[in-house]
Design a protein around this motif. Structure first.
Motif, PDB file in Angstrom:
ATOM      1  N   ARG A 248      15.939  20.014  18.172  1.00 29.65           N
ATOM      2  CA  ARG A 248      15.325  19.974  19.518  1.00 29.65           C
ATOM      3  C   ARG A 248      14.942  21.384  19.956  1.00 29.65           C
ATOM      4  NH1 ARG A 248      17.588  20.150  24.554  1.00 29.65           N
ATOM      5  NH2 ARG A 248      19.716  19.612  23.949  1.00 29.65           N
ATOM      6  N   LEU A 249      15.803  22.372  19.672  1.00 28.99           N
ATOM      7  CA  LEU A 249      15.473  23.755  20.040  1.00 28.99           C
ATOM      8  C   LEU A 249      14.257  24.232  19.240  1.00 28.99           C
ATOM      9  CD1 LEU A 249      19.019  25.386  20.376  1.00 28.99           C
ATOM     10  CD2 LEU A 249      17.584  24.376  22.163  1.00 28.99           C
ATOM     11  N   MET A 250      14.171  23.821  17.979  1.00 29.86           N
ATOM     12  CA  MET A 250      13.014  24.219  17.154  1.00 29.86           C
ATOM     13  C   MET A 250      11.705  23.706  17.749  1.00 29.86           C
ATOM     14  SD  MET A 250      13.444  26.242  14.753  1.00 29.86           S
ATOM     15  CE  MET A 250      11.942  26.417  13.831  1.00 29.86           C
ATOM     16  N   ARG A 251      11.772  22.537  18.393  1.00 34.42           N
ATOM     17  CA  ARG A 251      10.541  21.963  18.959  1.00 34.42           C
ATOM     18  C   ARG A 251      10.066  22.769  20.171  1.00 34.42           C
ATOM     19  NH1 ARG A 251      13.105  17.149  17.204  1.00 34.42           N
ATOM     20  NH2 ARG A 251      14.010  16.625  19.221  1.00 34.42           N
ATOM     21  N   ALA A 252      10.908  23.669  20.682  1.00 35.60           N
ATOM     22  CA  ALA A 252      10.512  24.508  21.830  1.00 35.60           C
ATOM     23  C   ALA A 252       9.891  25.826  21.375  1.00 35.60           C
ATOM     24  CB  ALA A 252      11.721  24.784  22.714  1.00 35.60           C
ATOM     25  N   ILE A 253       9.706  26.001  20.051  1.00 38.29           N
ATOM     26  CA  ILE A 253       9.209  27.287  19.534  1.00 38.29           C
ATOM     27  C   ILE A 253       7.701  27.218  19.288  1.00 38.29           C
ATOM     28  CG2 ILE A 253       9.483  29.037  17.714  1.00 38.29           C
ATOM     29  CD1 ILE A 253      12.145  28.504  18.958  1.00 38.29           C
ATOM     30  N   ASN A 254       6.989  28.200  19.791  1.00 44.13           N
ATOM     31  CA  ASN A 254       5.543  28.309  19.531  1.00 44.13           C
ATOM     32  C   ASN A 254       5.304  28.647  18.057  1.00 44.13           C
ATOM     33  OD1 ASN A 254       4.506  27.843  22.129  1.00 44.13           O
ATOM     34  ND2 ASN A 254       4.963  29.950  22.764  1.00 44.13           N
ATOM     35  N   PRO A 255       4.091  28.381  17.535  1.00 48.77           N
ATOM     36  CA  PRO A 255       3.767  28.762  16.153  1.00 48.77           C
ATOM     37  C   PRO A 255       4.080  30.241  15.908  1.00 48.77           C
ATOM     38  CG  PRO A 255       2.005  27.439  17.101  1.00 48.77           C
ATOM     39  CD  PRO A 255       2.982  27.692  18.213  1.00 48.77           C
ATOM     40  N   CYS A 256       4.654  30.543  14.761  1.00 48.01           N
ATOM     41  CA  CYS A 256       5.049  31.907  14.347  1.00 48.01           C
ATOM     42  C   CYS A 256       6.245  32.457  15.123  1.00 48.01           C
ATOM     43  CB  CYS A 256       3.904  32.908  14.433  1.00 48.01           C
ATOM     44  SG  CYS A 256       2.553  32.486  13.370  1.00 48.01           S
ATOM     45  N   GLY A 257       6.811  31.669  15.999  1.00 46.15           N
ATOM     46  CA  GLY A 257       7.985  32.126  16.750  1.00 46.15           C
ATOM     47  C   GLY A 257       9.278  31.834  15.990  1.00 46.15           C
ATOM     48  N   ALA A 258      10.418  32.052  16.660  1.00 49.55           N
ATOM     49  CA  ALA A 258      11.699  31.888  15.961  1.00 49.55           C
ATOM     50  C   ALA A 258      12.801  31.400  16.896  1.00 49.55           C
ATOM     51  CB  ALA A 258      12.123  33.209  15.334  1.00 49.55           C
ATOM     52  N   LEU A 259      13.699  30.637  16.280  1.00 53.38           N
ATOM     53  CA  LEU A 259      14.973  30.294  16.914  1.00 53.38           C
ATOM     54  C   LEU A 259      16.013  31.230  16.306  1.00 53.38           C
ATOM     55  CD1 LEU A 259      16.972  28.361  18.457  1.00 53.38           C
ATOM     56  CD2 LEU A 259      17.054  26.984  16.361  1.00 53.38           C
ATOM     57  N   ALA A 260      16.742  31.985  17.136  1.00 54.65           N
ATOM     58  CA  ALA A 260      17.713  32.963  16.619  1.00 54.65           C
ATOM     59  C   ALA A 260      19.070  32.691  17.263  1.00 54.65           C
ATOM     60  CB  ALA A 260      17.250  34.374  16.959  1.00 54.65           C
ATOM     61  N   VAL A 261      20.063  32.448  16.415  1.00 57.81           N
ATOM     62  CA  VAL A 261      21.370  32.007  16.925  1.00 57.81           C
ATOM     63  C   VAL A 261      22.497  32.761  16.233  1.00 57.81           C
ATOM     64  CG1 VAL A 261      22.946  30.014  17.071  1.00 57.81           C
ATOM     65  CG2 VAL A 261      20.477  29.667  17.352  1.00 57.81           C
ATOM     66  N   GLN A 262      23.483  33.170  16.995  1.00 59.63           N
ATOM     67  CA  GLN A 262      24.736  33.701  16.444  1.00 59.63           C
ATOM     68  C   GLN A 262      25.873  32.908  17.065  1.00 59.63           C
ATOM     69  OE1 GLN A 262      28.375  35.145  16.467  1.00 59.63           O
ATOM     70  NE2 GLN A 262      27.352  36.024  18.249  1.00 59.63           N
TER      71      GLN A 262
ATOM     72  N   VAL B 131      20.040  20.849   8.502  1.00 53.80           N
ATOM     73  CA  VAL B 131      19.511  20.372   9.773  1.00 53.80           C
ATOM     74  C   VAL B 131      18.148  21.008  10.090  1.00 53.80           C
ATOM     75  CG1 VAL B 131      19.956  20.723  12.250  1.00 53.80           C
ATOM     76  CG2 VAL B 131      21.678  19.659  10.831  1.00 53.80           C
ATOM     77  N   LEU B 132      17.952  22.243   9.641  1.00 53.67           N
ATOM     78  CA  LEU B 132      16.750  22.980  10.061  1.00 53.67           C
ATOM     79  C   LEU B 132      15.660  23.076   8.992  1.00 53.67           C
ATOM     80  CD1 LEU B 132      18.446  25.923  12.011  1.00 53.67           C
ATOM     81  CD2 LEU B 132      16.889  24.214  12.985  1.00 53.67           C
ATOM     82  N   SER B 133      16.004  22.851   7.720  1.00 43.26           N
ATOM     83  CA  SER B 133      15.022  23.174   6.672  1.00 43.26           C
ATOM     84  C   SER B 133      13.744  22.346   6.789  1.00 43.26           C
ATOM     85  CB  SER B 133      15.632  23.038   5.278  1.00 43.26           C
ATOM     86  OG  SER B 133      16.139  21.749   5.131  1.00 43.26           O
ATOM     87  N   SER B 134      13.858  21.112   7.296  1.00 41.35           N
ATOM     88  CA  SER B 134      12.634  20.302   7.373  1.00 41.35           C
ATOM     89  C   SER B 134      11.795  20.650   8.607  1.00 41.35           C
ATOM     90  CB  SER B 134      12.985  18.817   7.392  1.00 41.35           C
ATOM     91  OG  SER B 134      13.772  18.563   8.527  1.00 41.35           O
ATOM     92  N   CYS B 135      12.360  21.385   9.581  1.00 36.38           N
ATOM     93  CA  CYS B 135      11.546  21.699  10.764  1.00 36.38           C
ATOM     94  C   CYS B 135      11.252  23.197  10.883  1.00 36.38           C
ATOM     95  CB  CYS B 135      12.164  21.148  12.042  1.00 36.38           C
ATOM     96  SG  CYS B 135      13.919  21.361  12.230  1.00 36.38           S
ATOM     97  N   ALA B 136      11.671  23.994   9.909  1.00 35.70           N
ATOM     98  CA  ALA B 136      11.372  25.444   9.958  1.00 35.70           C
ATOM     99  C   ALA B 136      10.463  25.813   8.789  1.00 35.70           C
ATOM    100  CB  ALA B 136      12.669  26.235   9.866  1.00 35.70           C
ATOM    101  N   ASN B 137       9.651  26.830   9.001  1.00 40.47           N
ATOM    102  CA  ASN B 137       8.798  27.322   7.917  1.00 40.47           C
ATOM    103  C   ASN B 137       9.648  28.094   6.907  1.00 40.47           C
ATOM    104  OD1 ASN B 137       6.353  27.846   6.632  1.00 40.47           O
ATOM    105  ND2 ASN B 137       6.274  29.887   7.554  1.00 40.47           N
ATOM    106  N   HIS B 138      10.521  28.951   7.412  1.00 37.84           N
ATOM    107  CA  HIS B 138      11.539  29.556   6.559  1.00 37.84           C
ATOM    108  C   HIS B 138      12.761  29.956   7.383  1.00 37.84           C
ATOM    109  CE1 HIS B 138       9.245  33.129   7.734  1.00 37.84           C
ATOM    110  NE2 HIS B 138      10.336  33.826   7.526  1.00 37.84           N
ATOM    111  N   LEU B 139      13.870  30.118   6.641  1.00 38.82           N
ATOM    112  CA  LEU B 139      15.156  30.342   7.300  1.00 38.82           C
ATOM    113  C   LEU B 139      15.797  31.610   6.779  1.00 38.82           C
ATOM    114  CD1 LEU B 139      16.608  26.737   6.950  1.00 38.82           C
ATOM    115  CD2 LEU B 139      16.359  27.946   9.099  1.00 38.82           C
TER     116      LEU B 139
ATOM    117  N   ILE C 294      21.752  32.703  12.280  1.00 41.12           N
ATOM    118  CA  ILE C 294      20.696  31.778  11.848  1.00 41.12           C
ATOM    119  C   ILE C 294      19.391  32.223  12.510  1.00 41.12           C
ATOM    120  CG2 ILE C 294      19.873  29.379  12.037  1.00 41.12           C
ATOM    121  CD1 ILE C 294      22.959  28.688  12.503  1.00 41.12           C
ATOM    122  N   VAL C 295      18.367  32.499  11.702  1.00 46.14           N
ATOM    123  CA  VAL C 295      17.029  32.702  12.270  1.00 46.14           C
ATOM    124  C   VAL C 295      16.118  31.701  11.570  1.00 46.14           C
ATOM    125  CG1 VAL C 295      15.159  34.303  12.806  1.00 46.14           C
ATOM    126  CG2 VAL C 295      17.499  35.169  12.625  1.00 46.14           C
ATOM    127  N   ALA C 296      15.504  30.827  12.375  1.00 43.30           N
ATOM    128  CA  ALA C 296      14.615  29.791  11.833  1.00 43.30           C
ATOM    129  C   ALA C 296      13.216  30.052  12.374  1.00 43.30           C
ATOM    130  CB  ALA C 296      15.103  28.416  12.266  1.00 43.30           C
TER     131      ALA C 296
END
Ligand SMILES: C[S@@+](CC[C@H](N)C(=O)[O-])C[C@H]1O[C@@H](n2cnc3c(N)ncnc32)[C@H](O)[C@@H]1O
Length: 261
Positions: free
Chosen positions: A117-131, A176-184, A255-257
């Protein structure tokens, strides 16, 4: 959800903010326009994002009114929002170049649903970054649970137990993220915090991991007694070095997706 105390939390601001800096430095998004810091606490992590991306429009979101008040008073020019990560952006209308979260998502529910769900809030070329902390079974946490399970304490806690934080291992987040991220980019680091005493470890956790245990107890006396017992066990488990200092290992997951173009 536990109660939060910004003053207690900020006693260890340097050590707590270091992984936040390490994460921000590794996010390869050059000039994001808009960034959100989920679980911003007193604004220490948001301040790191302001330094990293001075031109970005940055919002800090937290569910604790006390934390948001503290952030607002330290950084009055910023945008602060009182809100719950569990329900944040449920309709998917908000979009960001970076969705960032340092040391907060371990308190949120159902990571299998939350991270996509958080990945769906990311614009193209953007990133989800979590610690998040990655040491649920570390000695200091095990000891809290051990005391709570003792016959003298068991009945003073809710029969369903205390609602603690939770994390999975990095392969879980890959799945959980590999199918919705371009790279991790996934990694973990064990920081060795040099603490003045075992009491300092107790003070550290009074600002985080001990909160659910203390909140569940009915009186200040019970809380003091629980802390006394915890300190006794901590002092045995974390013995001082020759100079009296205590080494406090702390593993953290990063994690950076990245979203696709
Ligand atoms: C350990 S502090 C981290 C603060 C800051 N991000 C930092 O890097 O030091 C965790 C924060 O997450 C917030 N939090 C916990 N659960 C939350 C939720 N469901 N929604 C929003 N904030 C939450 C708490 O109120 C607290 O301020």
């Amino acid at each position: 959800m536990p109660t939060w105390d910004s003053i207690q939390y900020l006693q260890f601001a340097d050590q707590r903010t270091r992984p936040c800096r390490d994460l921000a430095a590794r996010v390869n998004v050059a000039t994001p326009g808009c960034v959100i810091d989920l679980g911003c606490g007193p604004g220490n992590s948001t301040a790191v994002l302001m330094e990293r991306w001075p031109a970005a429009q940055i919002t800090g979101l937290d569910s604790s009114p006390q934390m948001i008040e503290s952030a607002q008073s330290s950084y009055p020019g910023q945008t602060w929002v009182l809100g719950d990560i569990n329900s944040w952006n449920a309709d998917g209308k908000e979009q960001f170049d970076v969705v960032y979260s340092n040391a907060a998502l371990q308190w949120a529910d159902d990571h299998a649903a939350l991270f996509p769900r958080l990945m769906r809030a990311i614009n193209p070329c953007g990133a989800l970054a979590v610690q998040m902390p990655g040491h649920f079974d570390a000695t200091a946490h095990r000891l809290m649970r051990e005391i709570a399970a003792e016959p003298a304490w068991k009945d003073r806690f809710p029969p369903s137990g205390v609602r603690e934080w939770h994390v999975h291992n990095l392969p879980f987040y890959y799945d959980v993220l590999s199918s919705c991220a371009n790279h991790l980019d996934l990694w973990q680091t064990e920081y060795i915090h040099i603490m003045p005493s075992a009491q300092a470890i107790l003070e550290w956790y009074k600002g985080t991991g001990l909160r659910p245990f203390l909140d569940a107890l009915k009186s200040d006396d019970q809380q003091s007694e629980f802390l006394e017992s915890y300190l006794t066990k901590l002092s045995t488990a974390y013995s001082p070095r020759a100079d009296g200092k205590v080494l406090f290992p702390f593993r953290r997951l990063f994690i950076v997706a990245y979203a696709a173009k």
